[in-house]
Design a protein around this motif. Sequence first.
Motif, mmCIF file in Angstrom:
data_model
loop_
_atom_site.group_PDB
_atom_site.id
_atom_site.type_symbol
_atom_site.label_atom_id
_atom_site.label_comp_id
_atom_site.label_asym_id
_atom_site.label_seq_id
_atom_site.Cartn_x
_atom_site.Cartn_y
_atom_site.Cartn_z
ATOM 1 N N GLU A 41 21.654 -47.174 -3.456
ATOM 2 C CA GLU A 41 22.207 -46.060 -2.662
ATOM 3 C C GLU A 41 21.450 -44.766 -2.935
ATOM 4 N N ALA A 42 21.151 -44.493 -4.193
ATOM 5 C CA ALA A 42 20.430 -43.269 -4.558
ATOM 6 C C ALA A 42 19.017 -43.279 -3.975
ATOM 7 N N LYS A 45 19.231 -42.657 -0.193
ATOM 8 C CA LYS A 45 19.520 -41.243 0.058
ATOM 9 C C LYS A 45 18.268 -40.383 -0.153
ATOM 10 N N LYS A 46 17.559 -40.638 -1.236
ATOM 11 C CA LYS A 46 16.347 -39.875 -1.555
ATOM 12 C C LYS A 46 15.311 -39.964 -0.427
ATOM 13 N N LYS A 48 15.976 -40.815 2.720
ATOM 14 C CA LYS A 48 16.626 -40.682 4.026
ATOM 15 C C LYS A 48 16.608 -41.996 4.802
ATOM 16 N N THR A 50 18.708 -45.906 5.375
ATOM 17 C CA THR A 50 20.068 -46.441 5.430
ATOM 18 C C THR A 50 20.343 -47.361 4.249
ATOM 19 N N GLU A 132 26.980 -40.735 -11.332
ATOM 20 C CA GLU A 132 26.519 -40.456 -9.971
ATOM 21 C C GLU A 132 25.066 -40.022 -10.059
#
Length: 133
Positions: A41-42, A45-46, A48, A50, A132
């Motif tokens: 997930e990280a 996100k980093k 951009k 999915t 997190e």
Amino acid sequence: TEKMSKRWGTGTVVIPAPLEVDALMRKVPEGKLVTVNLLREALAKKHKATIGCPMTTGIFAWVAAHAAEEQKQNGVGDITPYWRTLKAGGVLNPKYPGGVEGLKKLLEAEGHKIVQKGKKQVVADYEKSLIEL
């Protein structure tokens, strides 16, 4: 493929670099934990994206774990704390150095309780210790 989309989702996929996975694993302080899914997930996100690629993220976590253990055997003190990276559901990764028994000792030394769940060893209440990223 359709089968993989059902399991992992649809959209863009990031294939991380091995050093990115290692860098995230290094961020987990003593007493805290992370799962491979949280790493994915990280990474997504980093970049951009999915989805963080489940295959390469898992492989690179394995590589980081074994490289860290090799460094430890060569006298390096500051190694990647691979034992703090769990599989989904808080499961200990039997493919990491030392296997489940080795991981159990390292995690218990940091205050975690390991319990049997079916055929697997898991960190009890692991959710309370997740970091997190």
